[in-house]
Design an enzyme around this catalytic site. Structure first.
Site, PDB file in Angstrom:
ATOM      1  N   ASP A 264       0.860  -1.173   0.000  1.00 27.40           N
ATOM      2  CA  ASP A 264       0.000   0.000   0.000  1.00 27.40           C
ATOM      3  C   ASP A 264       0.910   1.241   0.000  1.00 27.40           C
ATOM      4  OD1 ASP A 264      -2.125   1.724  -0.016  1.00 27.40           O
ATOM      5  OD2 ASP A 264      -3.162   0.814   1.669  1.00 27.40           O
TER       6      ASP A 264
HETATM    7  C1  NOJ Z   1      -4.141   3.840  -0.022  1.00 29.71           C
HETATM    8  C2  NOJ Z   1      -5.256   2.911   0.261  1.00 29.71           C
HETATM    9  O1  NOJ Z   1      -5.123   2.310   1.523  1.00 29.71           O
HETATM   10  C3  NOJ Z   1      -5.468   1.840  -0.790  1.00 29.71           C
HETATM   11  O2  NOJ Z   1      -6.697   1.223  -0.554  1.00 29.71           O
HETATM   12  C4  NOJ Z   1      -5.371   2.429  -2.156  1.00 29.71           C
HETATM   13  O3  NOJ Z   1      -5.684   1.474  -3.137  1.00 29.71           O
HETATM   14  C5  NOJ Z   1      -3.980   2.968  -2.356  1.00 29.71           C
HETATM   15  N1  NOJ Z   1      -3.629   3.946  -1.323  1.00 29.71           N
HETATM   16  C6  NOJ Z   1      -3.788   3.639  -3.703  1.00 29.71           C
HETATM   17  O4  NOJ Z   1      -4.479   4.824  -3.731  1.00 29.71           O
END
Ligand code: NOJ
Length: 754
Positions: A264
């Site tokens: 993430d």
């Molecule tokens: C943060 C989030 O936790 C995740 O769900 C998301 O897909 C990614 N960033 C990309 O934006």
């Protein structure tokens, strides 16, 4: 042959080997980097690092970056990812579906598959080939800002719905022009961070992970989902991104996953700066690769860190090659190397995005997702009132209506700030167009969904127009005035974008701002009051529910919300949605999911019962259903058999309706504490008024097993009680006990043993 990787007639594994043989160490590690930002920033990254993935670029921005990648020595195309979470919400003008929690209330894999397919198509025409969805975390605590992104609290239902959404995204063939790779996230246990506080530790045992949180991922990966995203948080104090047991032992060894794992946002960097688990990014990067993370989302210094660790022998070449092979495999499968059209936005964009077929599907999704929580008989509105007062902060608020991960939402900062107004049918719009020719519609906002001063954190300030928290003209007084003039009041209440998503966990789950005062003032007018809740997740509504004649939960319904809510209020369509997350009576009841385990003091609190206000599976209809004659095909079963559960369901009312028939099972005596019931099957049926149908649900005996405290999957012989009914509430369930005669033990891999 070095150029074999370009030859589409060669098997993918051969093309991967050929490409790996041609790549320098920098090119290999570069594939593990995911960038974000402007084309200029992309150009620099490509020049320096040859990035493998990119996020949040679309249209011409994406095309420009892809052209840079194609011009590199090996011309390896970039895989572009986007948060298309409930429709392509970060694209201006896209069709936006209800949020995932809302969609789950339709209990319809077919619908989820359709939503996935449409989303994939809208995404593809704008460029990306990869969506960061489905979200497979299990909902536990309603304070968590991201609870509305989940499929709710049940592991079996979430697995089936997640699998269906993934089928929709990926289609039958990933190479298809309109197919995108799906991403199962956030691996794992992210829904159970302490106290609903996003990104803190998940203090869960491996036994809990194995029983409650991992099976959803296992199900969706078995469906063919090609990528996995690690969670922000730590599990057992270890960041998910460097969690060897999760990523290697479970994902690769046990489940044989051969797609790739992306971290993430900056979780490698945060393992240093915020979790204080590593001394520096180099150390964290090496640990991430060794553990099995393969692409790092935006962490600065990751590229250099991995290269340095590799040179020092802290990561071996086989590990790097295996990781790069996994990344390249997905790129080949998606068709990036072979089909130039798959690399770029498509010319048919205007005809596809927000076309009438997609809007129709969005409308159908909303009507199936709304849940009628209360109704004293006022609904449906068979005779139309002369004057209707529509009040409340979410009656005409496109941001609340579209929900998280759409333009205007906190995480959509980079995108265009406003969704075109004409592409969002607010509840007020919908009521005007459905009732306006016969009833006069008056409107006053009354109050905001939160006070301007409520927001202490300024993380991810949303894009709502400046002053959106200014007191609405006339305030509650104006709402009361128009209510007094009307024959019916529809109050559209709920939460706002500033109370939803990452960084927006809440410590108070009553409706914010002056909404409770608004309801109290409306109640005093004595006019019949219907509440429509435009909310991201369950709220505590004890102080207002008594004032209402009916409560319809519309969640964040997306583009077509207004049309759908109007059709339901009018009775053109009969509500059929059922809750997938329990609604507590008070915050102190949390967590209050239906599959609790027993304890002799656990049935009540000093001041209230332990039952939620609205349980999992609850949802009313304009008709009524009677359940009878619960049967099973046999009385005893072996470990490899399935129970055929049959029940008669009769529509005893005067209106046709859909019913979601739910089947729960309880292991009567288990050597380790068992939940009081667990959903093991369901059927969604349509019944004409007066019609009876015999419903058959098949429950494999193997699904009644569990992971014990040694990490083994076991099925214990003995009695199991089958319960069937319209919700998880005990009083509503028919039951019958059967016996399983043979026990079974399935030892998990060694790494899985606790
Ligand atoms: C943060 C989030 O936790 C995740 O769900 C998301 O897909 C990614 N960033 C990309 O934006």
């Amino acid at each position: 042959m070095p150029d074999d990787y370009k030859n589409s007639s060669q098997p993918i594994e051969r093309r991967i080997s050929a490409l790996l043989a041609a790549m320098t160490p920098e090119e290999k590690v570069g594939q593990m980097v995911m960038g974000a930002g402007s084309p200029e920033c992309a150009r620099q990254l490509i020049h320096k690092n040859f990035i493998g993935g990119y996020l949040h670029a679309m249209g011409e921005h994406l095309a420009e970056i892809q052209r840079c990648a194609e011009a590199t020595r090996l011309g390896i195309p970039i895989l572009f990812g986007i948060d298309a979470i409930h429709g392509h919400g970060l694209w201006k003008g896209a069709t936006i579906f209800p949020t995932q929690l809302a969609l789950s209330c339709a209990w319809s894999p077919e619908m989820l598959e359709r939503v996935g397919r449409i989303t994939a198509k809208e995404v593809r025409v704008t460029g990306p080939q990869w969506v960061f969805s489905p979200q497979l975390d299990i909902g536990r605590d309603i304070r968590w800002g991201r609870l509305g992104e989940t499929f709710g609290e049940d592991v079996f239902l979430a697995g089936e719905l997640g699998a269906a959404l993934c089928r929709g995204y990926q289609g039958n063939d990933l190479r298809h022009l309109y197919s995108v790779a799906a991403c199962a996230k956030h691996f794992a246990g992210y829904g159970d961070t302490v106290g609903g506080r996003d990104s803190t530790d998940s203090e869960v045992s491996r036994k809990k992970l194995l029983n409650d949180y991992l099976p959803v991922f296992e199900r969706v990966l078995a469906e063919g989902c090609r990528t996995v995203m690690t969670g922000y948080q730590t599990v057992e104090g270890i960041p998910c991104t460097t969690h060897h047991w999760l990523l290697r032992d479970v994902l690769r060894e046990q489940w044989k996953f051969d797609g790739f794992v992306v971290t993430d946002w900056d979780t490698v960097g945060r393992a240093v700066r915020e979790q204080f688990v590593f001394q520096n990014v180099g150390e964290a990067s090496a640990a991430a690769i060794r553990a099995g993370s393969e692409m790092s989302m935006v962490t600065e210094g990751f590229f250099e860190g991995v290269l340095a660790a590799w040179r020092k022998g802290e990561i071996d070449t086989d590990t790097v090659d295996a990781a790069v092979a996994n990344l390249l495999r997905v790129k080949f499968e998606v068709g990036l190397f072979d089909d130039p059209k798959k690399r770029y936005p498509l010319p048919e964009r205007e005809e596809i995005v927000y076309c009438s077929a997609h809007r129709k599907a969005a409308f159908e999704a909303v009507v199936a997702s709304c849940v009628l929580l209360e109704n004293n008989g006022i609904l449906p509105l068979r005779t139309l009132p002369k004057k209707i007062a529509v009040v409340g902060p979410n009656a005409d608020d496109l941001f609340a209506q579209l929900g998280g991960w759409s333009i205007g939402a906190p995480q959509g900062e980079f995108a265009d700030p406003v969704q075109p107004r004409e592409r969002v049918v607010t509840i007020l719009d919908g009521l005007r167009s459905a009732f306006g020719s016969q009833s006069e519609i008056l409107y006053a906002k009354g109050c905001n969904a939160m006070h301007g001063t409520d927001k202490v954190a300024d993380f991810f300030l949303p894009h709502q127009p400046v002053g959106y928290l200014d007191e609405p003209e006339g305030g509650i007084g104006e709402a009361v005035r128009i209510a007094g003039e009307s024959d019916l009041v529809v109050a559209v209440l709920g939460d706002t974008q500033s109370q939803v998503g990452e960084g927006n966990d809440r410590s108070d789950m009553r409706l914010g701002g002056d909404q409770e005062a608004l309801v109290a003032a409306l109640q005093k007018t004595g006019k019949p009051l219907i509440l429509v809740l435009v909310v991201s997740k369950p709220h505590i509504i004890e102080n207002i529910r008594g004032a209402a004649s009916a409560i319809l939960c519309a969640w964040n319904p997306g583009s077509e919300g207004g049309h759908a809510v109007a059709a339901l209020l009018k009775g053109e369509i009969n509500p059929s949605g059922k809750l997938t997350q329990s609604w507590p009576r008070s915050l102190g009841q949390q967590p209050v999911h239906y599959d609790q385990k027993p304890g002799w003091h656990a049935t009540r609190f000093v001041s209230e019962c332990a039952e939620p206000r609205y349980p999992f599976g609850h949802g009313l209809s304009y008709t009524s259903f009677a359940y009878s004659d619960l049967q099973t095909d046999k009385e005893t079963y072996g470990a490899d058999e399935s129970i055929r559960v049959r029940v008669s369901v009769k529509n005893t009312g005067e209106t046709a309706g859909d019913e979601i028939v739910q089947c729960y099972v309880r292991d009567v005596v288990r050597s380790e504490l068992a939940p009081l019931k667990q959903l093991k099957g369901w059927a969604k049926i349509s019944l004409a008024a007066g019609e009876t149908q015999e419903v058959c649900i098949s429950v494999p005996i193997s699904s009644l097993g569990f992971y014990n405290c040694d990490g083994a999957r076991v099925l214990e012989a003995g009695e199991f009680t089958i319960m069937v009914g319209p919700s998880s509430e005990n009083g509503q369930l028919l039951s019958k006990t059967i016996a399983v005669t043979t026990a079974a033990t399935h030892k998990t891999t060694e790494g899985n043993t606790l």
